[in-house]
Structures are given as C-alpha cells and as structure tokens.
Design a protein around this motif. Structure first.
Motif, PDB file in Angstrom:
ATOM      1  N   LYS A  81       0.535  -1.025   0.233  1.00 46.73           N
ATOM      2  CA  LYS A  81       0.479  -0.272   0.304  1.00 46.73           C
ATOM      3  C   LYS A  81       0.291   1.228   0.008  1.00 46.73           C
ATOM      4  CE  LYS A  81      -3.807  -2.727   2.492  1.00 46.73           C
ATOM      5  NZ  LYS A  81      -5.352  -1.758   3.536  1.00 46.73           N
ATOM      6  N   GLN A  84       1.460   2.317  -3.574  1.00 43.82           N
ATOM      7  CA  GLN A  84       0.149   2.175  -3.549  1.00 43.82           C
ATOM      8  C   GLN A  84       0.693   4.433  -3.497  1.00 43.82           C
ATOM      9  OE1 GLN A  84      -0.539   1.091  -6.194  1.00 43.82           O
ATOM     10  NE2 GLN A  84       0.345  -0.688  -6.387  1.00 43.82           N
ATOM     11  N   HIS A  85       0.493   4.369  -1.773  1.00 41.21           N
ATOM     12  CA  HIS A  85       0.142   5.482  -1.794  1.00 41.21           C
ATOM     13  C   HIS A  85       1.103   7.162  -2.273  1.00 41.21           C
ATOM     14  CE1 HIS A  85      -0.654   8.758   1.269  1.00 41.21           C
ATOM     15  NE2 HIS A  85       1.084   9.423   1.303  1.00 41.21           N
ATOM     16  N   LEU A  87       3.058   6.289  -5.409  1.00 41.20           N
ATOM     17  CA  LEU A  87       2.314   6.715  -6.935  1.00 41.20           C
ATOM     18  C   LEU A  87       1.058   7.662  -7.201  1.00 41.20           C
ATOM     19  CD1 LEU A  87       3.012   3.539  -8.904  1.00 41.20           C
ATOM     20  CD2 LEU A  87       4.788   5.651  -8.532  1.00 41.20           C
ATOM     21  N   SER A  88       0.353   7.784  -6.319  1.00 44.86           N
ATOM     22  CA  SER A  88      -0.351   8.166  -5.914  1.00 44.86           C
ATOM     23  C   SER A  88      -0.320   9.794  -5.932  1.00 44.86           C
ATOM     24  CB  SER A  88      -1.810   8.063  -5.211  1.00 44.86           C
ATOM     25  OG  SER A  88      -1.613   8.226  -3.748  1.00 44.86           O
ATOM     26  N   GLN A  89       0.226  10.101  -4.964  1.00 51.65           N
ATOM     27  CA  GLN A  89       1.101  11.711  -4.586  1.00 51.65           C
ATOM     28  C   GLN A  89       1.359  12.053  -5.949  1.00 51.65           C
ATOM     29  OE1 GLN A  89       2.988  10.830  -0.901  1.00 51.65           O
ATOM     30  NE2 GLN A  89       1.601  11.450   0.340  1.00 51.65           N
ATOM     31  N   GLY A  90       1.289  11.631  -7.093  1.00 48.16           N
ATOM     32  CA  GLY A  90       2.825  11.880  -8.288  1.00 48.16           C
ATOM     33  C   GLY A  90       4.101  11.481  -8.482  1.00 48.16           C
ATOM     34  N   SER A 136       0.745  -0.803 -13.172  1.00 50.00           N
ATOM     35  CA  SER A 136       1.001   0.484 -13.091  1.00 50.00           C
ATOM     36  C   SER A 136       1.606   1.545 -14.502  1.00 50.00           C
ATOM     37  CB  SER A 136       1.397   1.244 -11.583  1.00 50.00           C
ATOM     38  OG  SER A 136       2.499   2.293 -11.800  1.00 50.00           O
TER      39      SER A 136
END
Length: 1560
Positions: A81, A84-85, A87-90, A136
């Motif tokens: 996770k 994923q976190h 990558l989600s922040q850019g 991803s």
C-alpha cells in the motif's frame, strides 16, 4: 534513532554486510517511517534491481535463499500500500531496464525448462512481479516506452502459456486413441495438470498493454515487422492451443469460460491491426496484383515503396517456418491459422466492397500454405504428408466458406473484368479434390458443397466424377461423413431443381450407374435423407420434367441392362439400383388429378405403359427353378419392386384422375382378377396382362418377401373396394390365407442377437432388418388385415408385441431408424390398438398369462390355491385355434358367453377365502422386477378398449398379487412395497374405466375392500413396511387412497347395494383391532408395526370420507346414509389422529398427511351440517381444528417447508375458515386478516423459489374463494389495502421485489374468484388503477434484467388475466392501450433461452388477450399493437438465425425457439382474421417481416412457421399492395419479398383456393 536508520543505505552498499542482514534492513527500511532516505522508494527499487541483475549476469554469487528473498521482497514492495500511496501522490518511481530484462529471461527459462545453473525461483513470484509492474502506468513505462522490450515480453509469455497448455500427459484422453478424422477444431492436446489462472491473467494484462502500445505506434511498417517476425508464431500457437484444449472440471471456471475467450479476442485484435492496416493496402496490391505491361515497378516511390515489401510472403514464410512448436503441432497450427488470417484480410479490405479481387489473391497465396503447389494446376507438394489431409480439408473448407460469406466472387464481374481468374482457380481446387479424393473425410464433401454454392458451373465439367466418387461409388462411412455426403447430394439436387435441369443431372447419374462397378457390391443408392431431399425437389419440379426423368431411367434399363442381364451379376446390381431410383422418383412425383393438363396425363400414361413393358421383360428373365445365385436374386427383387411401384402409382392415378386410363389394368369379365392374383402371389406367381411369371423359389430374399406381401395387400385393397367380390363365398377364405401369409408367423420375428434396426427404405431390407420391416408392414396395415386374422396369428402378434415391449436391452432407437420395440410402443400408445379388439384382447391375455407364469415360477406357487385356480381358468380360456378366423369364432363365443362369468366368479370366491400362513407367493428380486415391467405395459393400455372378460380377469389377477405376494428372505422389502403400490394404483386406474362395473358383478365391493385391507394389515404385522423411508411410505399410502376412492365412487355411481356395501366395510374398519387400538391406546415407541397399521387405518378412513363427501347432494336417502357413516368415521378419526400425533410419529410421515386427514374431517362435517345461515352449527373436534390452525399459521412462513405441506395447509385453512363461518365465530375477522397476511408473506418468502410459486396458484385461489365467497365489503377492503401496500414500485428500488411479486400473484388470482356483487363491483372499479400500477412496475423492473423472469413475466401474466376477465367491464380504451405501451418496456435481448421463451410467451398472451377480448380497442390502436407484435417478430428472427460453430448453443435451444415461432404463426393467423381492421396495414406487416428476414439466414424449422404465418397476411394483400411492395422495397429486401411471394403463390395460394371449393 534517525541517525542509525540513515546509515541503512551504506550498509546495503557495503559488500561486507551479510546478504541476510541486507534483506532484513531493506524490509525494515521499506515499512518504517523513521528511516529517512532521499527518494527512499526509488533507492530500494534500484538496490533490488542491481542485486538481481548482478546475480543473473554472474557478477555476484548469492545463496538460493537470498535470491528467493530478493524476489519475494520485490513482489512485496510492488504490492504494498505504501507504493500505491507514493504513486498516487504523483511521485515518479521507475523500474530499471536491466530488471525488466531479468524478468523476461526468467519467463524464457520457465518456458524452456533448461536450467541455467543459477538458483531457481518460483514462477508465481516472477509472474506476480510482472503483473504488479504492468498494473501501474508509472511502473509499466519501462516496457511501454521501449516497444521492442514489450514485444519480447509478450512473445516469451505466449510461449510460456503454450508450454503449459501443451504439457504431455502420462495417459492421454480416450479421444486421442482414435485417429483424427475430421472435426471443426483439431483434436485437443493431452493435458497433465490443472492450469493455474494466474499465468493467463498476467498474459491477458500483457496483451492489453501491448495492444494499447501498438495502436500508439506511428510507423505501421515497424509494427508489421515486429509482429510478423516475433509475435506471429507465438500468438497463433497460443490461440490454437486455447481453442483446441479439452478443458477439465479441475481447470478454473473463469479461465475456461471467460478468460480464454478474452485472450483470443486480444490476439485477434493484435494480428488484424498489425498485419492488415489500411496503410499496407498498397503493399498488398503491389505484391499480389500482376503488373501491367510497360509498367516499371523497380524503385517505386510513394507509400507502397516506403512500406512493407511482400507482406503475404513474409507472413507465410514465418508461419511455415519450423522450430517454434513441436513437429506434430506444426501443421495443425498452420492449417488452423490460415483461415483466421484470411478472415482478417476480408474484415480489413473487403467490407467496403472495392478490394474483392485483392482478397481473392490473398486466398490463392494462403492456400499454398497448406503445402499445395499452385502453378498450372493445384497439386500436392513433395513435403505434404498424407496424414494431414483431414487438416488440409478443414482449412480449405473454412477458406471457401469465408469466400462465400465475404461475397468476393461475382460471376459476371470475374468473367468481364478479370478473365475468369477466380473461376479458373476454383476449377483447380475442384480438380485437386477429385484427383486426390478423400471420401473418408467429412470436410472433403463440405469443400465440394461450398464450391457448388459459389457457382454450380465450377463443378459442371466434372459432374460425372463428382456423382461417382462422392455418391454412387462411396464406401460405408461413419455417421459424420455420411451426413456430410448426404448434405452434398441434397445440395446438388436443390441446385439443379432451381435451375430446372433435373433431367440433365439424372442423365449424368444414369451414365455413372451404367458404368462398370468399382467394387462387386455397391451400397444402396438412396439413403433416407437423400430420398427425402429428392422427394422435396421433385415436388418443386414440373411434372413434365419428373416424367422425363422416369423415361430416362426406363430407357437406360431397356438399352443397357436388359440385353445383357442373363447370368450377369454386374448388370443385375445395376438393375436393382435403377429400380430403387425409379421407385423413389415415382413415389415423389406430384400425382395427377382431374384438373391436370391432358398433355401431362398422356405423358404419364406413356411412361406407365413403358414401365409395364420393362417389368414384363425383367420378370421374363427370372428362371423358375435354379440354384441360389446373386443375379437371380437381384433381378427378382428389381422386377418385384418395379411391379409394386407400377401397381401402386397406377392405382393412385386412377383414383385421383378421371382422364387417366391404363392399358395394363383392364377389368376381367368375371371380376375375379384380384382374387386370382392373390392366389397366384401365394404360389409365387406374378399375373400381369401379358401373362403369368413364376418366381424362383430358391431365390426368395427378405426384400422379395416384403414386396410380395405389399403386392398382396394392394390386391386385397382392390377386392375390398368391389362389393361383387365381397359377396362371393370364397373371398373370405382367400383373404384369410393372404393375411396369414402377410403376417408370416413362420418368419423369425425377433433375432436373438444384435437388435435389428431399419431405416424405413424398402431397398435396404435385408436379413437383419426384415423382422422390423415385416412388423412395420403388418402394423401399418392392421385395420385392413384385422377382420381376417386367425386367433393363432393374433396370439402370435400379441406375443411379439409383448416380448418386444419387455425387451429392456433394446434401448433407444438409433437416429432416423426404427426397431420392433419402437413400433410396439407406438402401437401400444395409439388408438389403433383399441380399434382392433381382437389384438387388444390377445395382448391382455398374453399379459395375464405372462403374469401367471412369473408367479408360477415362485418356489411357493404350488401351495397357493388361488393361483392354482387362476392357472386352470387361464388354461381353459386359451385353446389351440391356429387357423380359425375371428369371424368364425364369433358364433361359438356367443354360445359360451356365460361360461367366463362363472369361471371368474369361482376365482373371486377362491381369492376371498381366508389366507393360510403358507399359502402366499414368495417373490425374488428378479421376479419382482419382471412384474413391475409388465405392470408398466398394463398401465399404458386403455382399459376402455378391453372386453369385460379380459378386464375382469386382469383385475382379479392384480388383486391376487396384492393379496398373496410376499418377499423372499433375501429380497429388499421396498421392492415388494413398490410392487404393491403400483398394483393398487393400477387397480384404481382400471376402476375409473367404463368396464369397471364388470368387477362388481363377480365380487362385492365391500368384500374387495375388506380383503385388501386385511392383506395390508397382515403385511404390516409381518414387518414388511419397517425399512421404508417416509417418502416411499407416503407414496404407498397415496396409492391405497386412490384405489379406495375409486372403488367407493364406483359403488355409489353404479348404485351397487350402496348402503349394504358401505355400511359393511365401514363397520369392518371401525370394529377392527387396529381401529380400536388406534383410537384408545398410545402405541409404545417400540411398537413400530402398530404405527404402520395406524397409518393404514388413517389413510383408509380419510379416503372413505373424501369419497363419501364428494358424493353428497345426489339424493336425500343417499345423503342420510353417507351422513351417518361419516359421523361414525369422524368419531374414530379424531382420537386416532390425536393419539398418532402424541406417539411422535412425525419421523415416519410428513406433516402434510395429518393435515390432509384433518382437512378431510372438516370437509365431511361441513358437508353433513345444515346449510341454513341463521343457525349456529356446532362441530365436533373443534378444539383440535383450532389447534391445527394455530400451528399451521405459526409454521407456514418462517422457514422452508415441503411443497405438499404448503398445499395441504392452504386447503385446511380454507375449510377451517368455512367451518368458523358456519359456526359464526366471533374471531372470524381476526382469522380473515391472519390468513391473508400469512398468504402474502408465504408468496413473498425468500426461501420459496419463484419457479415453485406457480404450484401454489390453485390452493391459494381456492383459499381466496372460501375467504371471499360470503365476504363483507369491510373484509374485502382489507384485502385491497394489502394489495395497495404490496404494489409499490419503491419496494423494487429497495430490493424487496418478492413482496411486490406476492401482491401481483394475489391480484391475478383475485381476478378469477367468484365474488359477491358488491365486492365484484369494487374490484372492477379499482381495476384501471391496478393496471396503471402494474405498468409502472414493468417500467421499474426492466432496469434490472435479473428481475425479468422473477417479476416482469408474472406482472404480464396478471395484466393478461385482468384483460381477459375484464371483457365488458373495462369501458375506457385507454386502460387497454397502456398495456400495449408496457410491453415496449419488456426486455427481449440477451436473455437465457428459458427466460426468453417465458417472456416471449407472456407478451404473446397479452397481445392475444387484447385481440380476442378487446378487438375494438385493438383496431383503434392498430399501429401500437403492430409495433408490439413487430418486436416479437424481429426478436425471433434474430434468435432463430443459423449460427456458426463458435456461437452455437446447446441442443436444447431448438425446441424453445420453435415454440416461440409457433406463437408468432398463431398471432399472424389471428391478425389475419380481423382483415377489415388490418387491410390497409397488411403490406406494412409484410414489409416489416421481409426487412428483418433479409438480415439473417433463418433456421429452416423456424422459417417454415414464420412463413406460414406471413402467408395469412399475404391473403389479405390485394394486387395493389403487391405492386407497391415490389416497387418500394430496397434491392435486397425486394428479392426476399419476391421469393416469399413466389412460394406463396406456388404453395399456399393454390391450396387455399382448392380448399375454398369445398367450403360452404
């Protein structure tokens, strides 16, 4: 702490740090928030990548545990996770290319199975890492930004999946033991282990990623180069293995059903977009299109010059290259891939219709990929293996079918623009097929059929060779190949029939037949399917052409056969083939009638005269006395077949056409010709107008015997049509002799081995099929033969019939073949047996004798006096009447009419004598099974067709078995109980027939009942029922109750000493020891025998009460008698029920049984109580009834209950409510509400399947009738409020659709109830509101397709019921019109077939209710009505299309769609009956139909029903409508309409006009 953690990176880089510690530090660094590293995620990724890359590049040595730990660590961080976190922040995190290459190398290593000397790692871990990377977008950039790397990954992954799909098994499946002959898909490869879905999920992800990247590429040439060089082989190999795999139940269902299909779709998309993009069209043109003279192609500029060079050659070179798969798979993959590639080219370049020639040239190049050489001729190359013919034919068939479906061949365009290039190529294909024939492969026939469908002229030069190899000289084949051959021959017939060139075809066929035979014996020329196809074609052929065909056959016989016939086996065989052909043609030609043209009549007479000359010439060749020789046998068979054909058709022409006269059938002056002909046939002599011809007595083959019998039957028909001959004294004797000869008792009817089958063709009768053919001949002419059959022959027929029916090893009849058991079953179930009383009586006697014989085989049969008496009586009535006809026996039978009655009375008296302990008949398991088989035959018989004597004898024999049988010590008692139950059920069925009064003439009803119950009580005391389970015991009690009710009904109906018999039996039952014990003493837990006896008592008394109650009201004296008996019965039943329940016998019997008993008590008390409404009635056992009611109300809904309990409970509630109403109880209103609430809750119970709710319709409707028969407006208002709360669309949105369903069902059932006048008015005033509410429910339920079957269909059924019963009550047309609007919301697409049929039927019934009950509304709203009906028509045309192998469903699809087609035909007929309202719209209806029909190719069975319906609409069309349709329809649709109208005028219109002549 932060300082400590910050040193982790230096420790990871330090070579002195142990690898185990590095892994621990890396894991800690990833999960810990206190570890501070710049760009920590990328650093850890790079460290892991570097470690794995160094190891696999052999720059570092690591232990196996460390390597596995690194891969596991990489897998964990990819799935974490935290990543994923991040990558989600850019943030950007990338996978280095070396690691991607390591992953690809590992996949290749797994595929090859060759160790590299490095530490192995689990394939699941590597695949999991790959899946995470591709999931991803950021991480997948490593692959997606480098196209070559992604191509490499996809290729390696495809090879890995293929290696798993093609793993060899230790023991291959059974299907692999047989040689691969022919199948739509090559035979699947053996498999050894279960396939894990993970590998294919990752593969699908790789395919999806690659397809996205491929579409983004700007250089199509680069894509083509990579795909053809690196991906073409692995993708096609994988696709083939997925298509041909024999999936096992152990394989993952998602992989088997969905994932494999999705992978194939992705592969198809990749190959089509890469190999055949629009940009490469010039390159294909440049390679395939021949250069024009004077055109220079070297150094060509432009798009083609910059594009791919020789794309087709590149594809074929790569596809034909070896090494990418096992050698045994190479040709299979290649042959299955070529049609796929051709389909891609058609989809890409041919849809616009401008590149048909280019696609054809692609085809010519692809055909060479099958190892064929295409130069001057299409031949087989040197590398071709003969074992590959089956695969080559399958591929060639697919290619030819794609040519036809792609419409790339236009005859005129090919001839004018391309110099017949396509025609020449197809001719080469035909020459290859005929020069290298493969008649043992089904696809070879289908290839020829495909070419025939392209253009019959392609095959025309080789038509004789085609007929010879593919039909006349073909060898015995298996069923699949035979069907393909028959399909090809049928197609040839149809083509030449449409061309009106059937004589031309037959001329070629006759030339082939008259050639010297390839083998000594040819197979029969016309099989069943071929004969049917020829018959259908001859019906569409002008009579003149059909007669020309007959003349050609006769000319061939006269010219080529007869001159060289003597002692020539080859000519005799040819003569037989030609005779069979002429037989089929003449029996299929349209018959003459009085309206036939005189020219056709004269032509027919000429053919018949010529045929008679040929027959005489053939019969003259048959020597009278000679040894058994083949040429004599075949000549005699041919002569008899032609003689029979001539006689049958000649008679038919004479009957139907008054203009027809035959020179060969002049009547004799003394009218004795037919009788003399019969006598001559019995002496093997054929009599014609040219003389008498003796047959060879040593050469009587089975077919000759059948033909002689057919000729005899024809002469018998002539005799029976002449009253002068029937008046002669010798006629009856001659007809009896002829009948005896036809039946052929001396013939062997049932061979002991290999059960005979017959295909129904007279030319195929041989020694094995002769018994079947003879049995069919006798049964089909039974009404004609019956008056002249002797009793010996009748007994013989009955024995054959019974033996075949009892033949349990006969099994099902083979496809399109008949057997003696099949004929016997058909005769047994037909009314013909009842109409032949002599045979029916003989069969019953045979059954009784067989039963007596089985009982006599018991070890204890000798000590059973009733059985001895029965054997004596059976022997007395069965004598030797071998040659005595039925008409001769009638006089003797009248003299002894009283003797059978006395004998049967003696048997009855013997049966009623008390049993001794050792006088029973003990049955073994084998004897019990045989008796059950015999009883199944008895059950099929119609008891009304039996004589009184046979009926009585059979009934007494069944009663003997009930009374006397006992199981042997080693027999399962359940078998005997099953036998007893079947006996009781069968006796009850017999007593319901019209001959049942015969039983009461020989035995008193009360005595019969007493003896039966005494025997059953005895069985119970002996412990026969101890081992039964509850379901078997309950089934036995139901059979006993049916028998008792039937007998009591018979006693009351026949007025057979009603009071005496019923009082006697009632006293016997109530005074019995069982009744006294059951009504007073609670049986002990160990006294199981007593419990079974109590159940027998309860069942008997309940059925007695039900029978007496149903007979109340016929007369006052009878009512008094029955009332007194019912009171006595209820007085015992009440305590007996309570004691049985106290004994806790619920484990032995279901609750439904006791509920039925108590319901019967309530019903009988209501029947005997006074009906006046102003008196309060007091009912006995009311506390027990109230207790039952409360218990039922508590147990009805909360939990799942058996269906029989639910039905019984609803029936009890109805009777109990009537009792409370009669009792004038103060709790009646409360009970009314409680019952209604429970019913609503029951119908909406989640545990009750929707499919079983329909079983509750009848009991719920009956309950509503009892509740509302004398209901007050207030109570009825409560019911309406319940309905209002249930019919709420908000409940559907809330997921409570079952509550809505409950209210919908109640609404439908309420509409059919008989209501008081005030309630009825209230209901129909509220009906418009109910209809509107139901329409809203339909609109809401359509949003969820899952509710279609569960809710939408019941709502439509309710709307239909309201429309039907509201005829005359619904005054506003709008309330009917909105129902038509609701139909538009019902879904018809993408439904399972059972649901589709239910929806279709519901819509049809709604429309039918409108057209039948509200015709005026329908006519005013005709466009809306027709639009609703048009949805059905369009839907069935879409669903009923002919489907390919890929989308074809199971075998059960056909019947449901066929029922839908019949409904459409029915609706068309009803629309046509309202012609005055639809005259203006009839052309619109036809236009809609042909527009939909033009889009698809319908299945023939469905099309026939739709066509018959549209014919009814065409009856309404006037000439102006036809002209309008012909001019206004579009081109393709117009052709469909013209074909439809042509068949309408050819078949239907002439038939209708003929019927109108005879219609008053």
């Amino acid at each position: 702490m932060t300082a400590i953690y910050s040193g982790i990176y230096s420790k990871l880089k330090n070579p002195r740090t142990p690898w185990e510690d590095k892994l621990k530090l890396a894991r800690f660094a990833w999960i810990s928030n206190q570890c501070v590293l710049p760009n920590k995620e990328q650093v850890l990724f790079d460290w892991t990548s570097h470690a794995l890359t160094c190891y696999y590049n052999k720059k570092a040595e690591l232990p196996q545990e460390v390597v596995e730990g690194l891969w596991t660590y990489l897998d964990n961080i990819l799935h974490s996770k935290r990543l994923q976190h991040v990558l989600s922040q850019g943030k950007t995190v990338s996978i280095r290319q070396p690691l991607a290459q390591v992953i690809i190398d590992r996949i290749q290593e797994f595929t090859s199975g060759v160790s590299t000397g490095l530490s192995p790692v689990a394939v699941s871990t590597v695949l999991s890492c790959c899946q995470s990377i591709l999931s991803s977008t950021v991480l997948a950039a490593t692959f997606t930004t480098k196209y070559e790397l992604l191509v490499d990954l996809l290729a390696k992954h495809c090879f890995l999946a293929s290696s798993k799909l093609h793993q060899p098994a230790a023991e291959p499946p059974m299907a692999q033991d047989q040689p691969m002959t022919d199948s739509p898909v090559p035979q699947p490869q053996p498999i050894a282990e279960q396939l894990a879905p993970q590998m294919f999920e990752v593969l699908f992800q790789v395919l999806s990623s690659y397809l996205v990247v491929q579409k983004q590429q700007g250089n199509p040439t680069r894509v083509f180069s990579h795909v053809s060089s690196h991906l073409l082989q692995p993708l096609l190999l994988l696709r083939h293995l997925l298509t041909s795999r024999a999936w096992t139940p152990q394989d993952d269902p998602r992989l088997r059903q969905q994932l494999s299909r999705d992978i194939r779709i992705k592969i198809d998309a990749i190959l089509q977009s890469a190999l055949f993009p629009p940009e490469h069209l010039p390159a294909y043109r440049e390679e395939l299109t021949p250069a024009k003279k004077g055109t220079r192609t070297v150094g060509k500029k432009g798009p083609a010059g910059k594009g791919v060079l020789s794309p087709v050659s590149s594809i074929l070179t790569k596809l034909c290259a070896e090494g990418y798969c096992d050698p045994d798979l190479h040709y299979i993959v290649k042959s299955s891939s070529l049609p796929l590639l051709f389909k891609f080219s058609l989809d890409a370049y041919c849809k616009g219709g401008n590149e048909k020639m280019l696609c054809f040239l692609v085809l010519t190049r692809l055909v060479t990929g099958l190892d064929f050489d295409l130069s001057d001729q299409l031949t087989v190359s040197e590398v071709f293996q003969p074992d590959n013919w089956s695969l080559a034919m399958l591929a060639l068939e697919s290619l030819l079918n794609l040519c036809q479906s792609g419409d790339i061949y236009n005859v005129a365009s090919d001839r004018i623009q391309h110099g017949e290039a396509q025609f020449t190529f197809y001719r080469k294909v035909v020459e290859l097929l005929l020069n290298q024939p493969q008649p043992g492969i089904a696809a070879w026939y289908r290839c020829l059929k495909a070419i025939l469908n392209l253009n019959h002229l392609i095959l025309e030069p080789d038509l004789d060779e085609l007929l010879s190899i593919a039909w006349v000289d073909s060898e015995s084949l298996d069923s699949r190949v035979r069907k393909a051959r028959e399909s090809l021959v049928s197609a040839v017939f149809q083509i030449y029939t449409k061309l009106r060139q059937l004589p031309r075809l037959f001329q070629e066929l006759l030339n082939v037949l008259c050639r010297p035979a390839v083998d000594h014996l040819r197979l029969p020329l016309l099989s069943r399917a071929t004969h049917q196809a020829l018959a259908a074609c001859l019906l569409d052929t002008p009579v003149s052409q059909s007669l020309e065909v007959c003349s050609q056959i006769l000319e061939s016989i006269q010219t080529f056969i007869i001159p060289d016939l003597e002692e020539n086996e080859d000519m005799a065989l040819k003569l037989f083939s030609l005779s069979g052909l002429l037989f089929s043609v003449l029996f299929s030609v349209k018959t003459l009638d009085s309206s036939s043209p005189m020219l056709a009549v004269r032509q027919t007479q000429s053919v018949m005269e010529e045929m008679l000359q040929v027959v005489n010439a053939i019969l003259e060749q048959v020597p009278e006395h000679t040894a058994r020789e083949l040429w004599v046998e075949k000549t005699q068979e041919a002569g008899l077949l032609l003689r029979y054909t001539w006689m049958e058709t000649n008679t038919l022409f004479q009957i139907h056409c008054s203009k027809y006269t035959s020179s060969g059938s002049e009547p004799d002056p003394d009218l004795s010709g037919p009788l003399d002909s019969i006598l001559s046939l019995l002496s093997d002599v054929i009599v014609t107008n040219s003389g008498r011809f003796s047959l060879s007595d040593q050469n009587h083959t089975p077919m000759s015997r059948i033909l002689l019998k057919l000729l005899t039957i024809q002469h018998m028909k002539k005799v029976l049509s002449l009253n002068e001959l029937l008046a002669q004294s010798s006629t009856s004797e001659i007809l009896c002799k002829a009948t005896q000869s036809i039946i052929g008792k001396e013939d062997k009817q049932l061979p002991e081995s290999n059960k005979p089958l017959w295909d129904g063709q007279i030319t195929s009768v041989d020694a094995s099929s002769y018994p079947v053919a003879n049995c069919y001949l006798v049964t089909s002419n039974l009404p004609l033969l019956a008056p002249y059959i002797s009793e010996g022959d009748v007994s013989h027929l009955a024995c054959v019939l019974l033996s075949s029916l009892l033949d349990t090893q006969a099994g099902d009849t083979a496809e399109k073949h008949i057997s003696i058991p099949f004929i016997s079953r058909q005769l047994l179930e037909s009314p013909l047996l009842v109409e032949t009383p002599t045979l029916c009586s003989a069969l019953v006697r045979s059954l009784t004798q067989r039963i007596v014989r089985v009982l006599g085989a018991s070890d204890t049969a000798s000590v059973c006096p009733p059985l001895k008496t029965f054997c004596e009586v059976s022997g007395a009535v069965t004598g030797n009447t071998e040659n005595v006809s039925v008409t001769q026996v009638k006089g003797d039978a009248m003299d002894e009419c009283s003797a059978p009655q006395k004998r049967l009375e003696a048997v009855a008296q013997e049966l009623l004598c008390p049993n001794k302990d050792d006088a029973s008949v003990s049955l073994s398991e084998t004897l019990t099974a045989e008796l059950l088989s015999i009883l199944q035959i008895v059950r099929t018989l119609n008891p009304d067709g039996m004589s009184s004597e046979d009926f009585s004898e059979l009934f007494l024999l069944l009663f003997l078995k009930v009374k006397q049988v006992q199981p042997c010590c080693d027999v399962n008692p359940a078998s005997i109980v099953q036998l007893l139950g079947e006996l009781l059920s069968l006796m009850g069925t017999l007593l319901a027939g019209r001959n049942s009064h015969c039983v009461l003439k020989i035995i008193h009803g009360s005595s019969l009942l007493e003896a039966t119950m005494t025997a059953l009580f005895s069985h119970s005391n002996q412990g026969l029922f101890l081992t039964l389970d509850s379901s078997d015991w309950l089934a036995f009690l139901r059979s006993l109750q049916d028998f008792i009710q039937s007998l009591i009904h018979l006693i009351i109906h026949r007025k057979s000493s009603v009071r005496l018999n019923l009082e006697k039996f009632t006293t016997f039952m109530l005074d019995s020891e069982v009744a006294v014990r059951s009504a007073s003493v609670v049986p002990a837990q160990s006294d199981t025998k007593g419990l079974f006896s109590s159940h027998l008592l309860l069942a008997c008394l309940t059925s007695m009460g039900q029978a007496m109650t149903s007979a109340m009201g016929k007369s006052k004296p009878l009512d008094e008698t029955l009332g007194q008996l019912l009171e006595r019965i209820n007085a015992v039943l009440g305590p007996a029920v309570q004691i049985s329940l106290q004994a806790q016998t619920g484990s032995l019997l279901r609750q439904a049984f006791f509920v039925d008993v108590v319901t019967g008590m309530v019903r009988s008390q209501l029947a005997t109580s006074p009906q006046e409404s102003n008196k309060e009635v007091s009912l006995s056992h009311m506390p027990m009834y109230s207790s039952f009611c409360q218990q039922i109300l508590r147990e009805l809904c909360p939990a799942p209950r058996p269906m029989d309990f639910l039905v019984s409970s609803l029936q009890f509630l109805g009777q109990y409510y009537c009792a409370m109403e009669r009792w004038k109880s103060a709790e009646l209103d409360e009970l009314f509400v409680q019952v209604l609430q429970k019913v609503v809750k029951l119908l909406g119970a989640s545990w009750l399947p929707v499919c079983e709710v329909a079983e509750l319709d009848e009991p719920v409707e009956e309950l509503l009738h009892h509740l509302l028969a004398r209901s007050t407006p207030e109570r009825f208002h409560l019911l309406l409020l319940l309905l209002k709360d249930g019919l709420d669309t908000a409940q559907i949105r809330a997921g409570a659709h079952r509550e809505v369903l409950s209210a919908v069902i109640l609404t439908r059932l309420l509409s059919g109830c008989q209501l008081p006048e005030a309630c009825c008015k209230a209901l129909w005033l509220l009906t418009p509101q109910l209809i509107s509410t139901l329409v809203f429910i339909v609109q809401e339920s359509r949003k969820d397709v899952a509710l279609t079957s569960d809710l939408t269909v019941p709502v439509l059924t309710t709307l239909t019921a309201l429309l039907r019963r509201g005829e005359g009550s619904l005054s506003n047309p709008h309330h009917v019109t909105i129902v038509l609007g609701a139909i538009e919301f019902v879904p018809l697409n993408q439904l399972p077939l059972p649901v589709y049929h239910d929806v279709f039927h519901a819509i049809h019934e709604t429309l039918f209710a409108i057209i039948q009950c509200h015709p005026q509304v329908m006519l005013k709203a005709a466009p809306i009505f027709l639009n609703a009906f048009y949805r059905l028509v369009a839907s069935i045309i879409k669903e009923g299309r002919q489907k390919g192998e890929s989308d074809r469903g199971g075998g059960g699809d056909g019947e449901e769609l066929l029922r839908c087609a019949r409904l459409v035909e029915r609706m068309y007929s009803h629309v046509a009956t309202t012609a005055e309202g639809f005259t203006l719209l009839s052309s619109f209806i036809v236009a809609q139909y042909v527009t939909e029909l033009q889009k698809v190719t319908l299945r023939p069975d469905i099309k026939s029903h739709l066509t018959e319906g549209v014919y009814r609409i065409l009856d309404m069309c006037v000439e102006r409508d036809v002209k309008f349709l012909s001019s206004s329809l579009q081109m393709g649709v117009r052709e469909v309409f013209n074909d439809l109208y042509s068949s309408y005028t050819h078949y239907h219109k002439t038939q209708r006009q003929g019927e109108e002549k005879y219609t008053a």
